[in-house]
Motif scaffolding. Structure first.
Motif, PDB file in Angstrom:
ATOM      1  N   ARG A  14     -40.437   4.104 -18.305  1.00  0.00           N
ATOM      2  CA  ARG A  14     -39.553   4.768 -19.266  1.00  0.00           C
ATOM      3  C   ARG A  14     -39.573   6.276 -19.104  1.00  0.00           C
ATOM      4  O   ARG A  14     -38.599   6.963 -19.433  1.00  0.00           O
ATOM      5  CB  ARG A  14     -39.944   4.399 -20.699  1.00  0.00           C
ATOM      6  CG  ARG A  14     -39.351   3.086 -21.189  1.00  0.00           C
ATOM      7  CD  ARG A  14     -39.558   2.872 -22.670  1.00  0.00           C
ATOM      8  NE  ARG A  14     -40.887   2.374 -22.967  1.00  0.00           N
ATOM      9  CZ  ARG A  14     -41.839   3.061 -23.553  1.00  0.00           C
ATOM     10  NH1 ARG A  14     -41.627   4.325 -23.895  1.00  0.00           N
ATOM     11  NH2 ARG A  14     -43.020   2.534 -23.808  1.00  0.00           N
ATOM     12  N   GLN A 104     -36.570  13.386 -27.879  1.00  0.00           N
ATOM     13  CA  GLN A 104     -36.654  12.178 -27.059  1.00  0.00           C
ATOM     14  C   GLN A 104     -36.416  10.902 -27.841  1.00  0.00           C
ATOM     15  O   GLN A 104     -35.725  10.011 -27.371  1.00  0.00           O
ATOM     16  CB  GLN A 104     -38.026  12.106 -26.371  1.00  0.00           C
ATOM     17  CG  GLN A 104     -38.235  13.177 -25.326  1.00  0.00           C
ATOM     18  CD  GLN A 104     -39.282  12.792 -24.309  1.00  0.00           C
ATOM     19  OE1 GLN A 104     -40.037  11.858 -24.496  1.00  0.00           O
ATOM     20  NE2 GLN A 104     -39.340  13.527 -23.224  1.00  0.00           N
ATOM     21  N   THR A 105     -37.013  10.812 -29.032  1.00  0.00           N
ATOM     22  CA  THR A 105     -36.944   9.558 -29.788  1.00  0.00           C
ATOM     23  C   THR A 105     -36.682   9.840 -31.263  1.00  0.00           C
ATOM     24  O   THR A 105     -37.424  10.596 -31.897  1.00  0.00           O
ATOM     25  CB  THR A 105     -38.271   8.775 -29.670  1.00  0.00           C
ATOM     26  OG1 THR A 105     -38.555   8.535 -28.295  1.00  0.00           O
ATOM     27  CG2 THR A 105     -38.186   7.452 -30.415  1.00  0.00           C
ATOM     28  N   GLU A 107     -36.009   7.301 -34.565  1.00  0.00           N
ATOM     29  CA  GLU A 107     -35.906   5.927 -35.054  1.00  0.00           C
ATOM     30  C   GLU A 107     -35.955   5.954 -36.568  1.00  0.00           C
ATOM     31  O   GLU A 107     -36.881   6.530 -37.153  1.00  0.00           O
ATOM     32  CB  GLU A 107     -37.052   5.072 -34.495  1.00  0.00           C
ATOM     33  CG  GLU A 107     -36.976   4.921 -32.987  1.00  0.00           C
ATOM     34  CD  GLU A 107     -38.171   4.219 -32.377  1.00  0.00           C
ATOM     35  OE1 GLU A 107     -38.047   3.726 -31.240  1.00  0.00           O
ATOM     36  OE2 GLU A 107     -39.242   4.169 -33.036  1.00  0.00           O
ATOM     37  N   ALA A 130     -28.281  12.798 -28.537  1.00  0.00           N
ATOM     38  CA  ALA A 130     -28.035  11.658 -27.653  1.00  0.00           C
ATOM     39  C   ALA A 130     -27.426  12.126 -26.333  1.00  0.00           C
ATOM     40  O   ALA A 130     -27.794  11.652 -25.256  1.00  0.00           O
ATOM     41  CB  ALA A 130     -27.124  10.646 -28.329  1.00  0.00           C
ATOM     42  N   ARG A 135     -33.134   9.033 -27.250  1.00  0.00           N
ATOM     43  CA  ARG A 135     -32.850   7.645 -27.612  1.00  0.00           C
ATOM     44  C   ARG A 135     -32.884   7.559 -29.131  1.00  0.00           C
ATOM     45  O   ARG A 135     -33.900   7.871 -29.761  1.00  0.00           O
ATOM     46  CB  ARG A 135     -33.902   6.710 -27.018  1.00  0.00           C
ATOM     47  CG  ARG A 135     -33.605   5.235 -27.299  1.00  0.00           C
ATOM     48  CD  ARG A 135     -34.769   4.359 -26.918  1.00  0.00           C
ATOM     49  NE  ARG A 135     -34.413   2.950 -26.954  1.00  0.00           N
ATOM     50  CZ  ARG A 135     -35.291   1.953 -26.930  1.00  0.00           C
ATOM     51  NH1 ARG A 135     -36.584   2.216 -26.873  1.00  0.00           N
ATOM     52  NH2 ARG A 135     -34.888   0.693 -26.971  1.00  0.00           N
ATOM     53  N   ARG A 137     -32.157   5.188 -32.562  1.00  0.00           N
ATOM     54  CA  ARG A 137     -31.941   3.851 -33.120  1.00  0.00           C
ATOM     55  C   ARG A 137     -31.973   3.948 -34.646  1.00  0.00           C
ATOM     56  O   ARG A 137     -32.942   4.426 -35.227  1.00  0.00           O
ATOM     57  CB  ARG A 137     -33.011   2.879 -32.620  1.00  0.00           C
ATOM     58  CG  ARG A 137     -32.973   2.682 -31.108  1.00  0.00           C
ATOM     59  CD  ARG A 137     -33.840   1.529 -30.651  1.00  0.00           C
ATOM     60  NE  ARG A 137     -35.257   1.808 -30.788  1.00  0.00           N
ATOM     61  CZ  ARG A 137     -36.228   0.930 -30.515  1.00  0.00           C
ATOM     62  NH1 ARG A 137     -35.914  -0.305 -30.140  1.00  0.00           N
ATOM     63  NH2 ARG A 137     -37.485   1.260 -30.641  1.00  0.00           N
ATOM     64  N   ASP A 180     -23.018   6.899 -26.456  1.00  0.00           N
ATOM     65  CA  ASP A 180     -24.108   6.530 -25.554  1.00  0.00           C
ATOM     66  C   ASP A 180     -25.425   7.102 -26.057  1.00  0.00           C
ATOM     67  O   ASP A 180     -25.495   8.279 -26.424  1.00  0.00           O
ATOM     68  CB  ASP A 180     -23.833   7.052 -24.140  1.00  0.00           C
ATOM     69  CG  ASP A 180     -22.714   6.291 -23.445  1.00  0.00           C
ATOM     70  OD1 ASP A 180     -22.389   5.180 -23.898  1.00  0.00           O
ATOM     71  OD2 ASP A 180     -22.172   6.828 -22.458  1.00  0.00           O
ATOM     72  N   GLY A 181     -26.455   6.252 -26.060  1.00  0.00           N
ATOM     73  CA  GLY A 181     -27.768   6.703 -26.498  1.00  0.00           C
ATOM     74  C   GLY A 181     -28.049   6.443 -27.961  1.00  0.00           C
ATOM     75  O   GLY A 181     -29.170   6.677 -28.420  1.00  0.00           O
ATOM     76  N   GLU A 183     -27.837   3.541 -31.059  1.00  0.00           N
ATOM     77  CA  GLU A 183     -27.622   2.159 -31.482  1.00  0.00           C
ATOM     78  C   GLU A 183     -27.765   2.083 -32.995  1.00  0.00           C
ATOM     79  O   GLU A 183     -28.665   2.700 -33.573  1.00  0.00           O
ATOM     80  CB  GLU A 183     -28.634   1.222 -30.839  1.00  0.00           C
ATOM     81  CG  GLU A 183     -28.503   1.067 -29.339  1.00  0.00           C
ATOM     82  CD  GLU A 183     -29.536   0.093 -28.804  1.00  0.00           C
ATOM     83  OE1 GLU A 183     -29.315  -1.133 -28.903  1.00  0.00           O
ATOM     84  OE2 GLU A 183     -30.577   0.563 -28.306  1.00  0.00           O
TER      85      GLU A 183
END
Length: 249
Positions: A14, A104-105, A107, A130, A135, A137, A180-181, A183
């Motif tokens: 990853r 980077q993340t 959530e 993104a 990423r 979510r 994109d990137g 969800e």
């Protein structure tokens, strides 16, 4: 027979790292790195810390049996940066810093979290992150789900109130559909905690029966290599995410 360390393999992939790059970074032979991955060999502590940093994962996640219970407990306590009596007691500048610095993340596991979109540039900021490679979510309560109906009743909001609040929040996130990137899913889990992850920091909003989330306690966590607390909530997010369905707008 020793099993491959799939967590280590996945984490390195990853982050775009191959065994040769890892070997150079931690100053070992590439064959040693291959054994850590394919044969599940446990590295010495001095290497585990470097590998965890490279893989952007905790030692306790990559090698669950390698970190002593006493050290896990001590590190977990150190992962707690602050405790707030209520979520609405979290300073606005803390939220602003976490959102701004995340690269980077991101959530988020919530029912509606309308308070986030009160920031005028929050949704546009997610799209920009993104585009820059983050990423993202986002998991919202399923407006048609049983768990949302029950929580609306438990928080004494009235029938259908929480579902309506979720739909209201979703209207702000509509521009993120098909970006994109990013969800977006609906979960139907019992939400014991709302989770807000920004790279290696989290806000955990605990849920208390009979109270709305804004009036329930919250924790500010920062991930440490040998810690277990941050990882527990991260795995909880993953479990809820995996049971969720794609959001419909």
């Amino acid at each position: 027979m020793q099993m491959a360390n799939e967590r280590l393999r996945d984490a390195l992939l990853r982050n775009g790292l191959d065994p040769e790059q890892v070997a150079k970074a931690v100053n070992v032979d590439p064959k040693t790195v291959e054994r850590w991955i394919t044969k599940g060999r446990t590295p010495y502590p001095k290497y585990r810390h470097k590998l965890a940093a490279l893989a952007r994962e905790s030692e306790s996640y990559l090698w669950p049996q390698a970190v002593a219970a006493e050290r896990k407990a001590e590190t977990a306590a150190a992962e707690v940066v602050s405790v707030f009596p209520h979520r609405n007691a979290i300073p606005a500048d803390l939220w602003d810093r976490l959102i701004k610095d995340a690269g980077q993340t991101i959530e988020i596991l919530v029912h509606a979290a309308l308070f986030l979109v009160e920031r005028p540039r929050f949704v546009k900021g997610l799209a920009k992150k993104a585009a820059d490679g983050a990423r993202i979510r986002l998991a919202f309560g399923d407006p048609e789900g049983d768990s949302v109906a029950l929580r609306s009743e438990e928080e004494q909001l009235g029938e259908g109130t929480l579902a309506a609040r979720i739909r209201n929040a979703l209207a702000y996130y509509r521009p993120l559909v098909d970006v994109d990137g990013i969800e977006i899913r609906f979960h139907n889990t019992t939400l014991y905690n709302s989770i807000f992850r920004f790279d290696d920091e989290m806000i955990i909003n605990t849920h208390v029966y009979g109270f709305q989330g804004a009036h329930a306690p919250a924790l500010h966590l920062r991930r440490l290599s040998a810690g277990d607390l941050f990882e527990t909530y991260s795995e909880s997010f993953e479990a809820a995410w995996n049971s969720a369905r794609p959001a419909t707008f």
